[in-house]
Design a protein around this motif. Structure first.
Motif, PDB file in Angstrom:
ATOM      1  N   THR A  59      11.098  10.258  15.982  1.00 43.45           N
ATOM      2  CA  THR A  59      10.397  11.246  15.162  1.00 43.45           C
ATOM      3  C   THR A  59       9.479  10.562  14.141  1.00 43.45           C
ATOM      4  N   ALA A  60       9.827   9.339  13.739  1.00 45.11           N
ATOM      5  CA  ALA A  60       8.935   8.600  12.831  1.00 45.11           C
ATOM      6  C   ALA A  60       7.606   8.302  13.516  1.00 45.11           C
ATOM      7  N   ALA A  61       7.661   7.941  14.782  1.00 43.37           N
ATOM      8  CA  ALA A  61       6.430   7.691  15.532  1.00 43.37           C
ATOM      9  C   ALA A  61       5.602   8.968  15.641  1.00 43.37           C
ATOM     10  N   GLU A  62       6.290  10.081  15.902  1.00 44.97           N
ATOM     11  CA  GLU A  62       5.596  11.366  15.976  1.00 44.97           C
ATOM     12  C   GLU A  62       4.955  11.718  14.638  1.00 44.97           C
ATOM     13  N   ASP A  63       5.688  11.497  13.562  1.00 48.43           N
ATOM     14  CA  ASP A  63       5.152  11.800  12.226  1.00 48.43           C
ATOM     15  C   ASP A  63       3.950  10.928  11.900  1.00 48.43           C
ATOM     16  N   LEU A  64       4.006   9.664  12.289  1.00 49.51           N
ATOM     17  CA  LEU A  64       2.877   8.773  12.042  1.00 49.51           C
ATOM     18  C   LEU A  64       1.626   9.293  12.738  1.00 49.51           C
ATOM     19  N   ALA A  65       1.772   9.715  13.978  1.00 47.95           N
ATOM     20  CA  ALA A  65       0.630  10.248  14.727  1.00 47.95           C
ATOM     21  C   ALA A  65       0.085  11.515  14.075  1.00 47.95           C
ATOM     22  N   LYS A  66       0.986  12.413  13.694  1.00 49.93           N
ATOM     23  CA  LYS A  66       0.555  13.664  13.062  1.00 49.93           C
ATOM     24  C   LYS A  66      -0.148  13.409  11.737  1.00 49.93           C
ATOM     25  N   ASN A  67       0.381  12.471  10.960  1.00 52.09           N
ATOM     26  CA  ASN A  67      -0.205  12.200   9.648  1.00 52.09           C
ATOM     27  C   ASN A  67      -1.589  11.572   9.761  1.00 52.09           C
ATOM     28  N   ILE A  68      -1.758  10.653  10.704  1.00 61.22           N
ATOM     29  CA  ILE A  68      -3.085  10.058  10.902  1.00 61.22           C
ATOM     30  C   ILE A  68      -4.086  11.132  11.301  1.00 61.22           C
ATOM     31  N   THR A  69      -3.671  12.008  12.209  1.00 62.09           N
ATOM     32  CA  THR A  69      -4.545  13.085  12.662  1.00 62.09           C
ATOM     33  C   THR A  69      -4.906  14.022  11.519  1.00 62.09           C
ATOM     34  N   ALA A  70      -3.903  14.411  10.726  1.00 61.86           N
ATOM     35  CA  ALA A  70      -4.141  15.357   9.632  1.00 61.86           C
ATOM     36  C   ALA A  70      -4.936  14.723   8.496  1.00 61.86           C
ATOM     37  N   MET A  71      -4.587  13.507   8.120  1.00 57.81           N
ATOM     38  CA  MET A  71      -5.271  12.848   7.007  1.00 57.81           C
ATOM     39  C   MET A  71      -6.729  12.559   7.323  1.00 57.81           C
ATOM     40  N   SER A  72      -7.030  12.364   8.589  1.00 56.96           N
ATOM     41  CA  SER A  72      -8.420  12.110   8.986  1.00 56.96           C
ATOM     42  C   SER A  72      -9.167  13.411   9.285  1.00 56.96           C
ATOM     43  N   ASN A  73      -8.518  14.544   9.049  1.00 54.72           N
ATOM     44  CA  ASN A  73      -9.117  15.852   9.335  1.00 54.72           C
ATOM     45  C   ASN A  73      -9.510  15.961  10.811  1.00 54.72           C
ATOM     46  N   GLY A  74      -8.695  15.343  11.670  1.00 55.93           N
ATOM     47  CA  GLY A  74      -8.935  15.435  13.100  1.00 55.93           C
ATOM     48  C   GLY A  74      -9.969  14.474  13.646  1.00 55.93           C
ATOM     49  N   ARG A  75     -10.543  13.629  12.807  1.00 55.37           N
ATOM     50  CA  ARG A  75     -11.543  12.672  13.299  1.00 55.37           C
ATOM     51  C   ARG A  75     -10.899  11.571  14.135  1.00 55.37           C
ATOM     52  N   LEU A  76      -9.633  11.264  13.828  1.00 55.25           N
ATOM     53  CA  LEU A  76      -8.864  10.302  14.615  1.00 55.25           C
ATOM     54  C   LEU A  76      -7.578  11.000  15.052  1.00 55.25           C
ATOM     55  N   THR A  77      -7.478  11.319  16.319  1.00 59.41           N
ATOM     56  CA  THR A  77      -6.301  12.014  16.837  1.00 59.41           C
ATOM     57  C   THR A  77      -5.442  11.022  17.615  1.00 59.41           C
ATOM     58  N   VAL A  78      -4.136  11.184  17.486  1.00 59.36           N
ATOM     59  CA  VAL A  78      -3.206  10.266  18.127  1.00 59.36           C
ATOM     60  C   VAL A  78      -2.217  11.058  18.969  1.00 59.36           C
ATOM     61  N   LYS A  79      -2.118  10.720  20.253  1.00 56.30           N
ATOM     62  CA  LYS A  79      -1.144  11.334  21.151  1.00 56.30           C
ATOM     63  C   LYS A  79      -0.037  10.333  21.434  1.00 56.30           C
ATOM     64  N   VAL A  80       1.213  10.790  21.293  1.00 61.19           N
ATOM     65  CA  VAL A  80       2.365   9.908  21.421  1.00 61.19           C
ATOM     66  C   VAL A  80       2.941   9.974  22.833  1.00 61.19           C
TER      67      VAL A  80
END
Length: 370
Positions: A59-80
């Protein structure tokens, strides 16, 4: 409000048209902001060594991906991708190195065959606690050495979680003396595995998804995993009766985020900072979660599943500590980079232990006074 020219293009990155409306922006500014947030979306893949949605680690890996996506306003999206979905668990290092995925999440001890020094950045037997490990990495030069270790593989490492002190493991027999380790086949990666080998055992390196079956079928006699929160989720109590503490082999296990160097350096500066900030956040959050949930899980293991929870005998711990000291010296001497890392580790260890004697240890002892 300033014009686009006076702000510069970078200043509008991450701003939405809605934000500019609220600020009274011009139509030109709104159009530019919308283009910045939709036209140049970067899509990344993250591969992990963990089963999908596994508590704490996965879940930490999932949270990292979600946070990068959200903090970048969707400019950098990460799929786990969990272990086995895109690549096997123990091929994460290679997959990120060659660019099959732009990032990964796992543990550095898995890669000792590629870079022996890597295992010093996950857990050192009788070494740093989580607090001490983070201090060494971020303020004692450890992270720079980690980056140097991974540079030949086109990788940038970052600390991305810590379990805190782990448990000593699950055994199908009692451990009453060091002799009980003779011939013992135990899932124990990294430096801890080298120590086990020195006292007569056989270390086995298995990803998490294979541990339960190996223990249940007798392929291994014992296993360590993490601690009560994760071990309960894996159902390890169904395969072994005796649960030992403390986790001498992993007193503050750091999880890592791996970034493909080319992919990371191709990001604009603000996205690089977002990735670093999101990784640092998940590094702290994992430790918080394990600290909050471990004891409740331990109570369930003992009270509901009748697990026999025992401390390693003192003489066993003393012998393991002595074997650990010998092992660390030998591993360091066999590889120049490992020696460089170990020298840094020892120098920082002497200072942080001296401080903790009069701070953490002194306080904990005082707290127990009656």
């Amino acid at each position: 409000m300033r014009t686009i020219k006076s702000w510069g293009k970078l200043a509008l990155v991450g701003l939405t048209a809605a934000t500019l409306v609220a600020c009274g922006g011009s139509e030109e500014e709104k159009t530019t902001a919308k283009a910045e947030t939709t036209a140049d979306v970067i899509n990344w893949k993250m591969v992990t060594t963990w089963p999908k949605n596994f508590p704490g680690l996965g879940t930490a890996a999932e949270d990292l991906a979600k946070n990068i996506t959200a903090m970048s306003n969707g400019r950098l999206t990460v799929k786990v991708y969990a272990a086995g979905e895109l690549v096997p668990a123990l091929e994460v290092f290679d997959a990120v190195s060659r660019g099959t995925a732009q990032m990964g999440h796992g543990g550095a001890f898995y890669w000792k065959g590629k870079a022996p020094a890597a295992q010093f950045f996950s857990a050192v037997p009788f070494g740093f606690t989580a607090q001490e490990m983070n201090s060494w990495l971020h303020y004692g030069g450890g992270l720079k050495l980690w980056e140097e270790t991974y540079a030949p593989f086109n990788l940038i490492p970052m600390a991305a979680g810590n379990t805190g002190v782990q448990m000593g493991g699950w055994f199908n027999k009692e451990i009453n003396s060091l002799a009980d380790f003779q011939g013992l086949k135990m899932r124990l990666p990294g430096l801890g595995g080298e120590v086990l080998k020195k006292v007569g055992g056989t270390p086995v390196n298995l990803p998490g998804s294979e541990i339960f079956t190996a223990l249940q079928t007798g392929t291994i006699d014992a296993t360590e995993w993490v601690g009560p929160y994760n071990d309960l989720a894996f159902g390890l109590y169904k395969a072994a009766k005796f649960y030992y503490y403390p986790g001498w082999h992993e007193p503050g296990s750091t999880m890592e985020a791996l970034y493909n160097k080319d992919a990371f350096e191709a990001l604009p500066e603000d996205l690089q900072l977002i990735v670093r900030a999101a990784t640092r956040q998940v590094n702290a959050d994992m430790l918080d979660e394990f600290t909050a949930r471990n004891n409740t899980a331990l109570e369930t293991l003992v009270n509901e599943h009748n697990v026999v929870f025992k401390a390693f005998p003192r003489e066993v711990l003393v012998a393991l500590k002595n074997a650990s000291a010998q092992t660390l010296e030998e591993v360091a001497a066999a590889d120049p980079m490992s020696q460089k890392v170990y020298d840094s580790f020892k120098a920082f260890n002497s200072k942080v232990r001296a401080w903790h004697e009069v701070s953490e240890r002194a306080y904990i002892n005082a707290r127990e006074l009656e």
